[in-house]
Design a protein around this motif. Structure first.
Motif, short mmCIF file in Angstrom:
data_model
loop_
_atom_site.label_atom_id
_atom_site.label_comp_id
_atom_site.label_asym_id
_atom_site.label_seq_id
_atom_site.Cartn_x
_atom_site.Cartn_y
_atom_site.Cartn_z
N TRP A 164 -0.89 -4.15 -5.22
CA TRP A 164 -0.49 -4.62 -6.55
C TRP A 164 -0.09 -6.09 -6.43
N ALA A 165 -0.84 -6.91 -7.15
CA ALA A 165 -0.61 -8.35 -7.11
C ALA A 165 0.35 -8.79 -8.20
N CYS A 166 1.03 -9.89 -7.95
CA CYS A 166 1.87 -10.55 -8.94
C CYS A 166 1.36 -11.97 -9.06
N TRP A 167 0.93 -12.36 -10.25
CA TRP A 167 0.29 -13.65 -10.44
C TRP A 167 1.28 -14.69 -10.92
N ALA A 168 1.10 -15.91 -10.43
CA ALA A 168 1.90 -17.05 -10.89
C ALA A 168 1.01 -18.28 -10.91
N PHE A 169 1.22 -19.13 -11.89
CA PHE A 169 0.52 -20.41 -11.97
C PHE A 169 1.42 -21.56 -11.51
N SER A 170 2.73 -21.40 -11.67
CA SER A 170 3.69 -22.44 -11.29
C SER A 170 4.89 -21.78 -10.63
N ASN A 171 5.57 -22.53 -9.76
CA ASN A 171 6.88 -22.14 -9.26
C ASN A 171 7.57 -23.37 -8.66
N HIS A 172 8.65 -23.15 -7.95
CA HIS A 172 9.48 -24.24 -7.45
C HIS A 172 8.88 -24.97 -6.25
N ASP A 173 7.74 -24.50 -5.75
CA ASP A 173 7.13 -25.08 -4.56
C ASP A 173 5.85 -25.85 -4.82
N VAL A 174 5.32 -25.77 -6.03
CA VAL A 174 4.01 -26.37 -6.30
C VAL A 174 4.06 -27.23 -7.55
N THR A 175 3.10 -28.14 -7.65
CA THR A 175 2.98 -28.97 -8.84
C THR A 175 2.75 -28.09 -10.06
N ARG A 176 3.45 -28.38 -11.14
CA ARG A 176 3.31 -27.56 -12.36
C ARG A 176 1.85 -27.51 -12.79
N HIS A 177 1.42 -26.33 -13.25
CA HIS A 177 -0.01 -26.10 -13.44
C HIS A 177 -0.58 -26.89 -14.62
N VAL A 178 0.24 -27.26 -15.60
CA VAL A 178 -0.26 -28.09 -16.69
C VAL A 178 -0.77 -29.42 -16.14
N LYS A 191 0.81 -1.22 0.00
CA LYS A 191 0.00 0.00 0.00
C LYS A 191 0.85 1.27 0.00
N ASP A 192 0.56 2.16 -0.93
CA ASP A 192 1.09 3.54 -0.93
C ASP A 192 2.60 3.63 -0.79
N GLY A 193 3.32 2.68 -1.38
CA GLY A 193 4.77 2.77 -1.33
C GLY A 193 5.36 2.56 0.05
N GLN A 194 4.58 2.02 0.99
CA GLN A 194 5.05 1.84 2.36
C GLN A 194 5.71 0.48 2.58
N GLY A 195 5.60 -0.40 1.60
CA GLY A 195 6.20 -1.72 1.73
C GLY A 195 6.82 -2.13 0.42
N VAL A 196 6.69 -3.39 0.06
CA VAL A 196 7.23 -3.86 -1.20
C VAL A 196 6.33 -3.41 -2.35
N HIS A 197 6.84 -3.54 -3.55
CA HIS A 197 6.12 -3.06 -4.72
C HIS A 197 4.95 -3.97 -5.09
N MET A 198 5.13 -5.27 -4.88
CA MET A 198 4.11 -6.24 -5.30
C MET A 198 4.24 -7.49 -4.43
N CYS A 199 3.16 -8.24 -4.35
CA CYS A 199 3.15 -9.49 -3.61
C CYS A 199 2.35 -10.52 -4.37
N TYR A 200 2.66 -11.78 -4.12
CA TYR A 200 1.80 -12.84 -4.64
C TYR A 200 1.37 -13.75 -3.51
N ALA A 201 0.12 -14.15 -3.56
CA ALA A 201 -0.42 -15.15 -2.66
C ALA A 201 -0.52 -16.47 -3.44
N PHE A 202 -1.21 -17.46 -2.86
CA PHE A 202 -1.25 -18.78 -3.46
C PHE A 202 -2.59 -19.09 -4.12
N ASP A 203 -3.37 -18.05 -4.43
CA ASP A 203 -4.70 -18.27 -5.00
C ASP A 203 -4.65 -19.02 -6.33
#
Length: 548
Positions: A335-349, A296-308
């Motif tokens: 500001w969200a950063c979206w990901a479908f796959s990464n090194h911690d989860v089963t590949r989304h395909v 929020k408002d430049g008070q923290g990091v620029h973007m975050c991603y959750a596990f949705d």
């Protein structure tokens, strides 16, 4: 077209991260140049022309710091050096220089919530209760009966406290016993970690991915976490067989004191214009609220991603609408950063059982959504989750919960560059994890010469996003689901792009908003013949229309 080293350095747009595309590299599995079966920094450098050819804005490199590798680099024993397995600081400097000449920014993975128990900080801290670093980790006396001070659990299984015979106290570890949690209530700890951050900024990095950003602070009073009712449990963060899901983690993470530290972190990054940070929010119940607070408002990091979008739940049209409604309600300025796959989860395909057309549809979707994007190595090739035999498992998480949960090795197998040998061009030696035989037909070399390959589709949609201010920075309106049909508009400075995705196996029909629209060609979508306002999409088809 493959980029060349003569290309210009990254653009000076300090807001590049807003809508940017970040490509995650797991260094152990990208390219081996030393013949030990493990990827290294020079291997990444050698493959940077390929990365640049994708059109991404930045790479995120998972940890390469000095480490005993019990959690494969997420247990750091020296934050200021490169593990010899991966190379040297000079190799890292060469990587950064090469990336910048190719127009690619470099983000690195900072693991600040905990260190390895082999870190000198912890070795000193555990030596006595009165040394200068005695309060640098989360220590506590036992209860009168000798049991741990509270009920906090470890994500990797079992209790979160480990007895130390030297201090006759317990220390807290949210992950492995060999990964003690740092005590962020101590200002000296914060200062030391910010000094680490500055060290890498001074070496030219363009930003950071912050591991487990909501885990930094533990409750100072060490209060018990309450039980989580069964109907509220889910497996976004930990597998369903893990008792970690039985608690609401009010006190072991998500503490409000984190906001003040993140403000300090942001102030440091602001001294280096153009740098950015993305935080991993590991929480199944409060992910969106934390994204709102932390960005929020430049008070923290620029973007975050959750596990949705990293969970097993099918990513239906209705689910996407739910996530964006939740984001609008709980993080309207975030500001969200979206990901479908990464090194911690089963590949989304594999998670969503996608065929080639489904993979193209979701690749287009993630680049059309408002927010930034993280892609995981091999995602652009359509790689499936590899099956790793028990005797080949490396991940302590999988070994602990096998066979009900097989761990993360299946998404960490080596990148496949060409199909002519069993190691896919990754290494001349036996790889640290076996290369999946079924991946060889999807290798980079196999796809480069096929104009209709998924790899080229990723290049096309990343290129479209890179050229379009509407897709990168525009707002998102009218996100709606009608059965399997997902529709929304992206709007920027009065210009609109209308997006329609059929996320199911049956034909769907929708209509364009009022106005004149033209089909955006070159991304493999379907021309809906917009003259009559109707859009008829077959299974897993999509279309993007720009207002005329």
């Amino acid at each position: 077209m493959i980029a060349t080293a003569e290309q210009i350095s990254p653009a000076t747009d300090t807001d590049w991260w807003r809508g940017g595309v970040i490509y995650q590299i797991y260094p152990r599995s990208y390219q081996d140049t030393t013949g030990d079966g493990v990827g290294d920094l020079n291997g990444i450098t050698a493959r940077l022309p390929y990365v640049a050819s994708l059109g991404v804005d930045a790479i995120w490199i998972s940890p390469f710091f000095t480490s005993p590798m019990k959690d494969f680099g997420y247990d750091v024993s020296d934050y200021r050096d490169v593990d010899p397995m991966f190379g040297t600081l000079a190799d890292f400097d060469r990587l950064v220089d090469t990336a910048h000449r190719l127009g690619v920014r470099v983000m690195i993975d900072l693991v600040l919530s905990h260190s390895s128990d082999e870190h000198p900080w912890f070795q000193e801290s555990r030596a006595s209760r009165d040394n200068p670093k005695s309060d640098w980790y989360v220590w506590a006396d036992p209860k009168p009966d000798g049991t741990p001070p509270n009920n906090w659990l470890s994500i990797f299984g079992g209790g979160g406290w480990q007895w130390d015979v030297r201090r006759q106290q317990y220390f807290y570890h949210c992950f492995l016993e060999s990964q003690p949690d740092l005590n962020f209530h101590n200002p000296e700890v914060q200062d030391a970690l910010l000094d680490v951050t500055r060290f890498w900024l001074d070496r030219g990095v363009d930003g950071f991915r912050l591991d487990t950003i909501n885990f930094y602070f533990a409750d100072k009073e060490l209060r018990d976490n309450p039980a989580l009712p069964p109907e509220r449990r889910n497996a976004k963060i930990a597998p369903s067989v893990n008792p970690y899901n039985h608690q609401e983690h009010l006190y072991s993470k998500n503490r409000p004191e984190n906001l003040a530290f993140l403000k300090r972190f942001r102030e440091l990054l602001d001294e280096y214009p153009g740098t950015a940070a993305v935080g991993e929010v590991g929480d199944a119940q409060f992910g969106m609220e934390l994204i709102g607070q932390y960005t929020k408002d430049g008070q923290g990091v620029h973007m975050c991603y959750a596990f949705d979008f990293l969970a097993w739940d099918p990513l239906t049209a209705a689910r996407i609408v739910e996530v964006f409604d939740n984001l609008e309600e709980k993080a309207p300025d975030g500001w969200a950063c979206w990901a479908f796959s990464n090194h911690d989860v089963t590949r989304h395909v594999t998670r969503w059982n996608l065929d080639d057309q489904g993979a193209r549809c979701y690749a287009t979707l993630i680049h059309a959504l408002r927010g930034s994007v993280c892609l995981y190595q091999g995602e652009e090739l359509g790689l499936t989750e590899a099956r790793v035999a028990y005797e080949d498992l490396q991940d302590p998480y999988g070994i602990e919960f096998w066979p009900e949960f097989v761990g993360r090795d299946g998404c960490r197998t080596p990148m496949v560059w060409e199909p002519s040998n069993q190691n896919g061009g990754f290494s001349d030696a036996k790889p640290w994890l076996p290369v999946a035989h079924e991946h060889l037909g999807n290798s980079v070399g196999s796809q480069e010469g096929r104009p209709d390959a998924l790899l080229h589709h990723y290049r096309a949609i990343i290129g479209l996003r890179g050229r379009s201010e509407i897709l990168r920075k525009g707002i998102q309106r009218s996100t709606e689901a009608h059965g399997d049909m997902l529709t929304f508009c992206r709007v920027h400075e009065g210009r609109r792009i209308f997006c329609a995705f059929n996320l199911g196996g049956e034909p769907c029909t929708t209509h364009t908003p009022d106005g004149e629209w033209r089909f955006i060609d070159g991304i493999g979508g379907k021309d809906p013949q917009v003259g009559n306002g109707g859009i008829h999409l077959g299974p897993w088809q999509y279309t993007l229309l720009e207002e005329a």
